[in-house]
Design a protein around this motif. Structure first.
Motif, PDB file in Angstrom:
ATOM      1  N   ARG A  10       0.902  -1.209   0.035  1.00 22.85           N
ATOM      2  CA  ARG A  10       0.107  -0.007  -0.042  1.00 22.85           C
ATOM      3  C   ARG A  10       0.789   1.196  -0.040  1.00 22.85           C
ATOM      4  NH1 ARG A  10      -5.276  -1.059   2.202  1.00 22.85           N
ATOM      5  NH2 ARG A  10      -5.926  -3.144   0.987  1.00 22.85           N
ATOM      6  N   LEU A  11       1.891   1.173   0.773  1.00 21.92           N
ATOM      7  CA  LEU A  11       2.779   2.611   0.897  1.00 21.92           C
ATOM      8  C   LEU A  11       3.479   2.468  -0.454  1.00 21.92           C
ATOM      9  CD1 LEU A  11       4.240   4.454   2.431  1.00 21.92           C
ATOM     10  CD2 LEU A  11       6.097   2.936   3.255  1.00 21.92           C
ATOM     11  N   ALA A  12       4.026   1.430  -1.189  1.00 23.48           N
ATOM     12  CA  ALA A  12       4.712   1.664  -2.507  1.00 23.48           C
ATOM     13  C   ALA A  12       3.751   2.091  -3.397  1.00 23.48           C
ATOM     14  CB  ALA A  12       4.985   0.336  -2.819  1.00 23.48           C
ATOM     15  N   ALA A  13       2.364   1.595  -3.429  1.00 24.68           N
ATOM     16  CA  ALA A  13       1.453   2.301  -4.486  1.00 24.68           C
ATOM     17  C   ALA A  13       1.228   3.638  -4.411  1.00 24.68           C
ATOM     18  CB  ALA A  13       0.216   1.407  -4.382  1.00 24.68           C
ATOM     19  N   ALA A  14       1.163   4.164  -3.025  1.00 25.88           N
ATOM     20  CA  ALA A  14       0.961   5.513  -2.733  1.00 25.88           C
ATOM     21  C   ALA A  14       2.064   6.463  -3.140  1.00 25.88           C
ATOM     22  CB  ALA A  14       0.545   5.891  -1.232  1.00 25.88           C
ATOM     23  N   ALA A  15       3.576   5.743  -3.222  1.00 27.42           N
ATOM     24  CA  ALA A  15       4.473   6.497  -3.341  1.00 27.42           C
ATOM     25  C   ALA A  15       4.646   6.600  -4.884  1.00 27.42           C
ATOM     26  CB  ALA A  15       5.673   5.610  -2.663  1.00 27.42           C
ATOM     27  N   ARG A  16       3.979   5.978  -5.704  1.00 27.09           N
ATOM     28  CA  ARG A  16       4.542   5.692  -7.208  1.00 27.09           C
ATOM     29  C   ARG A  16       4.592   6.982  -7.718  1.00 27.09           C
ATOM     30  NH1 ARG A  16       0.879   1.594  -8.335  1.00 27.09           N
ATOM     31  NH2 ARG A  16       2.490   0.219  -7.457  1.00 27.09           N
ATOM     32  N   ASP A  17       3.548   7.752  -7.811  1.00 30.72           N
ATOM     33  CA  ASP A  17       3.510   8.939  -8.675  1.00 30.72           C
ATOM     34  C   ASP A  17       3.851  10.379  -7.844  1.00 30.72           C
ATOM     35  OD1 ASP A  17       3.083   7.543 -11.017  1.00 30.72           O
ATOM     36  OD2 ASP A  17       0.983   7.467 -10.609  1.00 30.72           O
ATOM     37  N   ARG A  18       4.578   9.965  -6.770  1.00 29.73           N
ATOM     38  CA  ARG A  18       4.654  11.124  -5.989  1.00 29.73           C
ATOM     39  C   ARG A  18       6.192  11.825  -6.199  1.00 29.73           C
ATOM     40  NH1 ARG A  18       0.820  11.401  -1.836  1.00 29.73           N
ATOM     41  NH2 ARG A  18      -0.673  10.048  -2.535  1.00 29.73           N
ATOM     42  N   ALA A  19       6.348  13.115  -5.821  1.00 27.63           N
ATOM     43  CA  ALA A  19       7.685  13.752  -6.170  1.00 27.63           C
ATOM     44  C   ALA A  19       8.334  13.438  -4.791  1.00 27.63           C
ATOM     45  CB  ALA A  19       7.325  15.435  -6.199  1.00 27.63           C
ATOM     46  N   ALA A  20       9.652  13.569  -5.277  1.00 26.75           N
ATOM     47  CA  ALA A  20      10.814  13.556  -4.255  1.00 26.75           C
ATOM     48  C   ALA A  20      10.470  14.672  -3.307  1.00 26.75           C
ATOM     49  CB  ALA A  20      12.070  13.773  -4.857  1.00 26.75           C
ATOM     50  N   GLY A  21      10.769  14.149  -2.085  1.00 30.40           N
ATOM     51  CA  GLY A  21      10.709  15.142  -0.702  1.00 30.40           C
ATOM     52  C   GLY A  21       9.208  15.096  -0.343  1.00 30.40           C
ATOM     53  N   THR A  22       8.425  14.154  -0.858  1.00 32.83           N
ATOM     54  CA  THR A  22       7.060  14.032  -0.352  1.00 32.83           C
ATOM     55  C   THR A  22       7.167  13.287   0.744  1.00 32.83           C
ATOM     56  OG1 THR A  22       5.818  14.138  -2.436  1.00 32.83           O
ATOM     57  CG2 THR A  22       4.548  13.136  -0.760  1.00 32.83           C
ATOM     58  N   ARG A  23       6.189  13.277   1.994  1.00 42.66           N
ATOM     59  CA  ARG A  23       6.481  12.444   3.167  1.00 42.66           C
ATOM     60  C   ARG A  23       4.941  11.627   3.116  1.00 42.66           C
ATOM     61  NH1 ARG A  23       9.082  15.240   8.270  1.00 42.66           N
ATOM     62  NH2 ARG A  23      11.302  15.574   7.278  1.00 42.66           N
ATOM     63  N   LEU A  24       5.102  10.268   3.429  1.00 39.71           N
ATOM     64  CA  LEU A  24       4.155   9.617   3.243  1.00 39.71           C
ATOM     65  C   LEU A  24       4.192   8.876   4.786  1.00 39.71           C
ATOM     66  CD1 LEU A  24       4.066   7.722  -0.028  1.00 39.71           C
ATOM     67  CD2 LEU A  24       2.651   9.491   0.773  1.00 39.71           C
ATOM     68  N   THR A  25       3.206   8.822   5.419  1.00 38.93           N
ATOM     69  CA  THR A  25       3.129   7.966   6.716  1.00 38.93           C
ATOM     70  C   THR A  25       2.266   6.670   6.795  1.00 38.93           C
ATOM     71  OG1 THR A  25       3.425  10.165   7.981  1.00 38.93           O
ATOM     72  CG2 THR A  25       2.578   8.274   9.250  1.00 38.93           C
ATOM     73  N   VAL A  26       2.750   5.688   7.004  1.00 38.38           N
ATOM     74  CA  VAL A  26       2.003   4.404   7.126  1.00 38.38           C
ATOM     75  C   VAL A  26       1.503   3.920   8.602  1.00 38.38           C
ATOM     76  CG1 VAL A  26       4.032   3.005   6.952  1.00 38.38           C
ATOM     77  CG2 VAL A  26       1.776   2.057   6.244  1.00 38.38           C
ATOM     78  N   TRP A  27       0.418   3.951   8.687  1.00 36.58           N
ATOM     79  CA  TRP A  27      -0.149   3.405  10.006  1.00 36.58           C
ATOM     80  C   TRP A  27      -0.342   1.812   9.840  1.00 36.58           C
ATOM     81  CZ3 TRP A  27      -5.098   7.031  10.538  1.00 36.58           C
ATOM     82  CH2 TRP A  27      -4.661   8.384  10.753  1.00 36.58           C
ATOM     83  N   SER A  28       0.335   1.187  10.911  1.00 40.56           N
ATOM     84  CA  SER A  28       0.376  -0.079  10.760  1.00 40.56           C
ATOM     85  C   SER A  28       0.234  -0.750  12.195  1.00 40.56           C
ATOM     86  CB  SER A  28       1.613  -0.662   9.836  1.00 40.56           C
ATOM     87  OG  SER A  28       1.472  -2.333   9.966  1.00 40.56           O
TER      88      SER A  28
END
Length: 93
Positions: A32-50
């Motif tokens: 899920r994290l990889a899918a969310a990151a796929r089209d995001r720009a460098a420097g974007t922050r993604l937080t995964v809740w697990s």
């Protein structure tokens, strides 16, 4: 999701998105994290809740392999899940 629904670890983030993978087992949080990151720009922050204990190892390993960096890891104390974690990744170039 409203601010009232978010656990404290996600409040006040200026940028970035949350990938809610609570209740999912390996390898789904990383997928899920990889899918969310796929089209995001460098420097974007993604937080995964697990809630999957393996995610605390898998997410940093995935980040290293992809040239990203883990910038935060913290428990989600009011998430309703005793062992829920928020792991924030900053995407590299």
């Amino acid at each position: 999701m409203t601010g009232a629904d978010r656990p404290p670890a996600a409040e006040g983030r200026e940028h970035g998105d949350v990938v809610d993978a609570r209740g999912l087992r390996c390898p789904l949080p990383v997928i899920r994290l990889a899918a969310a990151a796929r089209d995001r720009a460098a420097g974007t922050r993604l937080t995964v809740w697990s809630t999957d204990p393996a995610a605390r190892l898998d997410v940093p390993a995935w980040a290293r392999m992809r040239g990203h960096a883990v910038v935060a890891e913290e428990p989600l104390p009011r998430s309703g899940d005793a062992d829920a974690w928020a792991i924030t990744v900053e995407l590299g170039g």
